[in-house]
Design a protein around this motif. Structure first.
Motif, PDB file in Angstrom:
ATOM      1  N   ASP A  66       0.851  -1.189   0.000  1.00 54.16           N
ATOM      2  CA  ASP A  66       0.000   0.000   0.000  1.00 54.16           C
ATOM      3  C   ASP A  66       0.889   1.242   0.000  1.00 54.16           C
ATOM      4  O   ASP A  66       1.578   1.520   0.980  1.00 54.16           O
ATOM      5  N   THR A 109       0.138   4.349   0.179  1.00 52.77           N
ATOM      6  CA  THR A 109      -0.423   5.532   0.826  1.00 52.77           C
ATOM      7  C   THR A 109       0.564   6.102   1.834  1.00 52.77           C
ATOM      8  O   THR A 109       1.061   5.379   2.704  1.00 52.77           O
ATOM      9  N   SER A 154       2.129   7.709   5.071  1.00 53.76           N
ATOM     10  CA  SER A 154       1.741   7.785   6.476  1.00 53.76           C
ATOM     11  C   SER A 154       1.969   9.210   6.968  1.00 53.76           C
ATOM     12  O   SER A 154       2.599  10.044   6.296  1.00 53.76           O
ATOM     13  N   THR A 207       2.750   6.264  -5.267  1.00 52.62           N
ATOM     14  CA  THR A 207       2.098   7.513  -4.887  1.00 52.62           C
ATOM     15  C   THR A 207       3.146   8.613  -4.907  1.00 52.62           C
ATOM     16  O   THR A 207       4.281   8.409  -4.462  1.00 52.62           O
ATOM     17  N   LEU A 261      -0.215  14.684  -4.751  1.00 52.80           N
ATOM     18  CA  LEU A 261      -1.270  14.732  -3.734  1.00 52.80           C
ATOM     19  C   LEU A 261      -1.367  16.112  -3.088  1.00 52.80           C
ATOM     20  O   LEU A 261      -2.239  16.349  -2.250  1.00 52.80           O
TER      21      LEU A 261
END
Length: 235
Positions: free
Chosen positions: A190, A192, A194, A227, A232
Motif C-alpha cells: 500500500d 499511501t 503515512s 504515490t 497529492l
C-alpha cells in the motif's frame, strides 16, 4: 544382452528435455509476451540447473514471494530458504535482476528526469518496489534535472526506515546536486503515505531549501503501485 529398442530408448528420455526445447523455441520465435510468469522463471533457472524439471521450483518461488518482480528482488538468503534453490540458481536470478535494472536505467540516463517521469518511476519500481523491508533511496539531480546518482541512504525494517534530513542535505551538497527526489517502498504493497512520511518529507524539504536544494518529490512504491506526495499536494 540385446540392445534396447528405439521405443524403449525414447521412453527413457526425461519429459523435461522436450519441455525445455519447446520453451526455448517459443522464446526464440518471439512469443515471450504470452509466457506466464512461471514459464519465464523456469527458463531463467535452466542455466543454473542443467538437469531436472524446474517448473516445481518456479511455482514454489512465485507462491513464496507473490510475483515475478518479488522473486527477482528477493535477497539471496530469502531465495536460498526456498526448498530446491541452490547458490547457482540464486545467482542467476540476481544477475537477471541486475541486467534488467541496467536496461531500465538507460531510459533515464543523461536526460531530464522530470520529462521522463514514467521511465523514472519504472526504474524505481524495479529497483525498490518489491523489497521485503523498507528502503529509502535518494535521486540526486543537477541544474538541468539530469540524474547524477541514485543512492540507498537507509535500509530499515518491514515497516520503518529512519531518515535524517541533515544527512540527506549533506549528501546533496557533497555531490553538487541542485535538486533531489526521495523514494521509498512500503513492503505491505500500500503506497499511501503515512503521517510520519509526510512530516519527514516536509522536514527534508525545509532543510534542503535553506541551502538552495530543491525537493521535487517523494515517491512511495508498493509492489507495482506508487504515490507521489507532490501530486497529492502534500509538498
Amino acid at each position: 544382452m540385446g540392445e534396447r529398442s528405439d521405443g524403449a530408448a525414447k521412453a527413457e528420455k526425461p519429459d523435461y528435455l522436450g519441455h525445455r526445447q519447446r520453451l526455448r523455441q517459443r522464446l526464440l520465435e518471439g512469443g515471450t509476451e504470452a509466457l506466464p510468469d512461471y514459464e519465464l522463471l523456469e527458463f531463467l533457472l535452466f542455466s543454473a540447473r542443467s538437469q531436472g524439471d524446474t517448473k516445481p521450483l518456479a511455482k514454489a518461488l512465485l507462491k513464496r514471494f507473490g510475483s515475478l518482480g518479488a522473486v527477482l528482488s528477493a535477497d539471496a538468503d530469502s531465495l536460498l530458504a526456498v526448498d530446491g534453490m541452490g547458490k547457482a540458481s540464486a545467482a542467476t536470478l540476481k544477475a537477471t535482476r541486475e541486467a534488467g535494472l541496467r536496461l531500465i536505467r538507460e531510459e533515464v540516463k543523461d536526460r531530464p528526469v522530470l520529462s521522463s517521469w514514467k521511465q523514472l518511476v519504472d526504474y524505481c519500481q524495479a529497483a525498490v518496489g518489491f523489497a521485503e523491508v523498507e528502503e529509502f533511496h535518494l535521486l540526486f539531480l543537477d541544474r538541468k534535472n539530469v540524474l547524477i546518482a541514485d543512492e540507498r541512504q537507509q535500509r530499515g525494517t518491514i515497516d520503518h526506515t529512519p531518515v535524517y534530513p541533515r544527512e540527506v542535505v549533506k549528501r546533496a551538497l557533497e555531490l553538487g546536486a541542485s535538486a533531489l527526489i526521495m523514494v521509498h517502498n512500503h513492503p505491505s504493497g500500500d503506497p499511501t503515505p503515512s503521517k510520519a512520511d509526510i512530516e519527514m518529507t516536509r522536514e527534508v524539504q525545509k532543510a534542503a531549501a535553506t541551502l538552495g536544494v530543491t525537493l521535487h518529490d517523494h515517491v512511495i512504491l508498493g509492489r507495482g503501485r506508487h504515490t507521489s506526495l507532490k501530486s497529492l499536494g502534500l509538498i
